[in-house]
Design a protein around this motif. Structure first.
Motif, PDB file in Angstrom:
ATOM      1  N   ARG A   1       0.758  -0.994   0.487  1.00  0.00           N
ATOM      2  CA  ARG A   1      -0.069   0.467   0.162  1.00  0.00           C
ATOM      3  C   ARG A   1       0.751   1.138   0.056  1.00  0.00           C
ATOM      4  N   LYS A   2       0.009   2.375  -0.935  1.00  0.00           N
ATOM      5  CA  LYS A   2       1.530   3.700  -0.785  1.00  0.00           C
ATOM      6  C   LYS A   2       1.304   4.370   0.385  1.00  0.00           C
ATOM      7  N   SER A   3       0.882   3.773   1.380  1.00  0.00           N
ATOM      8  CA  SER A   3       0.393   4.279   2.926  1.00  0.00           C
ATOM      9  C   SER A   3       1.575   4.222   3.783  1.00  0.00           C
ATOM     10  N   ILE A   4       1.985   2.976   3.703  1.00  0.00           N
ATOM     11  CA  ILE A   4       3.167   2.160   4.225  1.00  0.00           C
ATOM     12  C   ILE A   4       4.765   2.598   3.572  1.00  0.00           C
ATOM     13  N   VAL A   5       4.690   2.501   2.218  1.00  0.00           N
ATOM     14  CA  VAL A   5       5.449   3.386   1.591  1.00  0.00           C
ATOM     15  C   VAL A   5       5.851   5.102   1.923  1.00  0.00           C
ATOM     16  N   SER A   6       4.638   5.762   2.081  1.00  0.00           N
ATOM     17  CA  SER A   6       4.674   6.557   2.511  1.00  0.00           C
ATOM     18  C   SER A   6       5.557   7.192   3.991  1.00  0.00           C
ATOM     19  N   HIS A   7       4.605   5.946   4.465  1.00  0.00           N
ATOM     20  CA  HIS A   7       5.656   6.000   6.361  1.00  0.00           C
ATOM     21  C   HIS A   7       7.369   4.923   5.960  1.00  0.00           C
ATOM     22  N   LEU A   8       7.382   4.758   5.298  1.00  0.00           N
ATOM     23  CA  LEU A   8       9.012   4.636   5.037  1.00  0.00           C
ATOM     24  C   LEU A   8       9.722   5.858   4.369  1.00  0.00           C
ATOM     25  N   ILE A   9       9.703   6.355   3.291  1.00  0.00           N
ATOM     26  CA  ILE A   9       9.454   7.076   2.954  1.00  0.00           C
ATOM     27  C   ILE A   9      10.135   8.940   4.077  1.00  0.00           C
ATOM     28  N   ALA A  10       9.298   8.448   4.923  1.00  0.00           N
ATOM     29  CA  ALA A  10       8.895   9.710   6.156  1.00  0.00           C
ATOM     30  C   ALA A  10      10.248   9.950   6.933  1.00  0.00           C
ATOM     31  N   THR A  11      11.444   8.040   6.909  1.00  0.00           N
ATOM     32  CA  THR A  11      12.305   7.944   7.536  1.00  0.00           C
ATOM     33  C   THR A  11      13.481   8.608   7.119  1.00  0.00           C
ATOM     34  N   SER A  12      14.609   8.365   8.691  1.00  0.00           N
ATOM     35  CA  SER A  12      15.844   9.014   7.109  1.00  0.00           C
ATOM     36  C   SER A  12      16.594   7.761   6.731  1.00  0.00           C
ATOM     37  N   ARG A  13      16.235   6.565   7.510  1.00  0.00           N
ATOM     38  CA  ARG A  13      16.748   4.913   7.117  1.00  0.00           C
ATOM     39  C   ARG A  13      16.943   5.330   5.423  1.00  0.00           C
ATOM     40  N   TYR A  14      15.953   5.031   5.269  1.00  0.00           N
ATOM     41  CA  TYR A  14      15.791   5.042   3.384  1.00  0.00           C
ATOM     42  C   TYR A  14      15.925   6.749   2.509  1.00  0.00           C
ATOM     43  N   PRO A  15      16.556   6.989   2.370  1.00  0.00           N
ATOM     44  CA  PRO A  15      16.803   8.491   1.932  1.00  0.00           C
ATOM     45  C   PRO A  15      16.656   8.531   1.036  1.00  0.00           C
ATOM     46  N   ASP A  16      16.484   7.867  -0.009  1.00  0.00           N
ATOM     47  CA  ASP A  16      16.621   7.569  -1.619  1.00  0.00           C
ATOM     48  C   ASP A  16      15.756   7.132  -2.188  1.00  0.00           C
ATOM     49  N   PHE A  17      14.340   6.406  -1.100  1.00  0.00           N
ATOM     50  CA  PHE A  17      13.459   5.712  -1.323  1.00  0.00           C
ATOM     51  C   PHE A  17      12.512   5.805  -2.071  1.00  0.00           C
ATOM     52  N   GLN A  18      12.191   7.176  -2.555  1.00  0.00           N
ATOM     53  CA  GLN A  18      11.320   7.514  -3.500  1.00  0.00           C
ATOM     54  C   GLN A  18      12.324   7.445  -5.026  1.00  0.00           C
ATOM     55  N   ALA A  19      13.053   8.079  -5.195  1.00  0.00           N
ATOM     56  CA  ALA A  19      14.011   7.873  -6.469  1.00  0.00           C
ATOM     57  C   ALA A  19      14.002   6.251  -7.036  1.00  0.00           C
ATOM     58  N   GLY A  20      14.396   5.503  -5.857  1.00  0.00           N
ATOM     59  CA  GLY A  20      14.626   3.968  -5.968  1.00  0.00           C
ATOM     60  C   GLY A  20      13.415   3.881  -6.433  1.00  0.00           C
ATOM     61  N   LEU A  21      11.861   3.743  -6.469  1.00  0.00           N
ATOM     62  CA  LEU A  21      10.549   3.432  -6.543  1.00  0.00           C
ATOM     63  C   LEU A  21      10.984   4.178  -7.964  1.00  0.00           C
ATOM     64  N   ASP A  22      10.673   5.339  -8.640  1.00  0.00           N
ATOM     65  CA  ASP A  22      10.696   5.895  -9.614  1.00  0.00           C
ATOM     66  C   ASP A  22      11.582   5.250 -10.582  1.00  0.00           C
ATOM     67  N   GLU A  23      12.403   4.938 -10.431  1.00  0.00           N
ATOM     68  CA  GLU A  23      13.843   3.784 -10.827  1.00  0.00           C
ATOM     69  C   GLU A  23      13.036   2.483 -11.049  1.00  0.00           C
ATOM     70  N   ALA A  24      12.955   1.885 -10.504  1.00  0.00           N
ATOM     71  CA  ALA A  24      11.897   0.913 -10.653  1.00  0.00           C
ATOM     72  C   ALA A  24      10.981   0.236 -11.033  1.00  0.00           C
ATOM     73  N   ASN A  25      10.035   1.687 -11.181  1.00  0.00           N
ATOM     74  CA  ASN A  25       8.805   1.761 -11.912  1.00  0.00           C
ATOM     75  C   ASN A  25       8.565   2.023 -13.733  1.00  0.00           C
ATOM     76  N   GLU A  26      10.165   3.215 -13.643  1.00  0.00           N
ATOM     77  CA  GLU A  26      10.547   3.360 -15.449  1.00  0.00           C
ATOM     78  C   GLU A  26      10.718   1.993 -15.821  1.00  0.00           C
ATOM     79  N   GLU A  27      11.805   1.424 -14.980  1.00  0.00           N
ATOM     80  CA  GLU A  27      12.408   0.076 -16.045  1.00  0.00           C
ATOM     81  C   GLU A  27      11.729  -1.388 -15.246  1.00  0.00           C
ATOM     82  N   ARG A  28       9.987  -0.930 -14.822  1.00  0.00           N
ATOM     83  CA  ARG A  28       9.026  -1.543 -15.469  1.00  0.00           C
ATOM     84  C   ARG A  28       9.177  -3.156 -14.142  1.00  0.00           C
ATOM     85  N   LEU A  29       9.858  -3.209 -13.943  1.00  0.00           N
ATOM     86  CA  LEU A  29       9.900  -4.119 -12.553  1.00  0.00           C
ATOM     87  C   LEU A  29       8.608  -3.774 -11.039  1.00  0.00           C
TER      88      LEU A  29
END
Length: 125
Positions: free
Chosen positions: A18-46
């Motif tokens: 769920r995107k709500s879980i993803v939002s919580h992950l993005i809000a942490t400092s543990r995964y600073p590039d999480f959104q960029a990683g999601l965007d890249e995986a989406n562009e690569e059709r993964l």
């Protein structure tokens, strides 16, 4: 690297998350590039992105992403991810997300080093 991290983390939730879980992950400092990683995986059709969730395009993609996590630390990885989400969402109405978080913690409890935090312990980052 950021796409690989995002895929590895999302694989712990199954074929979709769920995107709500993803939002919580993005809000942490543990995964600073999480959104960029999601965007890249989406562009690569993964991953496919909808208005409510991210979904792996194939179960084999999810399996390969999950296999990036070494078997000997997999349970601890799930546990740490669950505790991170639990601490980040403390005091919030979680709805269905509560089940996903509890599942991660439960799956990780088999790790010998898994220890639930004290009620006042802040481990969000």
């Amino acid at each position: 690297e950021s796409a690989q991290t995002a895929l590895k983390v999302l694989s712990c939730f199954g074929i979709k998350v769920r995107k709500s879980i993803v939002s919580h992950l993005i809000a942490t400092s543990r995964y600073p590039d999480f959104q960029a990683g999601l965007d890249e995986a989406n562009e690569e059709r993964l991953l496919e992105k909808s208005s409510l969730e991210y979904r792996f395009t194939h179960d084999r993609v999810r399996e390969a992403s999950h296999n990036i996590i070494p078997v000997d630390i997999r349970a601890q990885f799930h546990f740490d991810l669950g505790i991170l989400l639990f601490s980040t969402t403390r005091g919030q109405e979680l709805g269905e997300d509560a089940f996903a978080i509890a599942d991660l913690i439960n799956r990780g409890m088999q790790s010998p080093s898994s220890k639930l935090p004290a009620p006042n312990e802040d481990i969000a980052d």
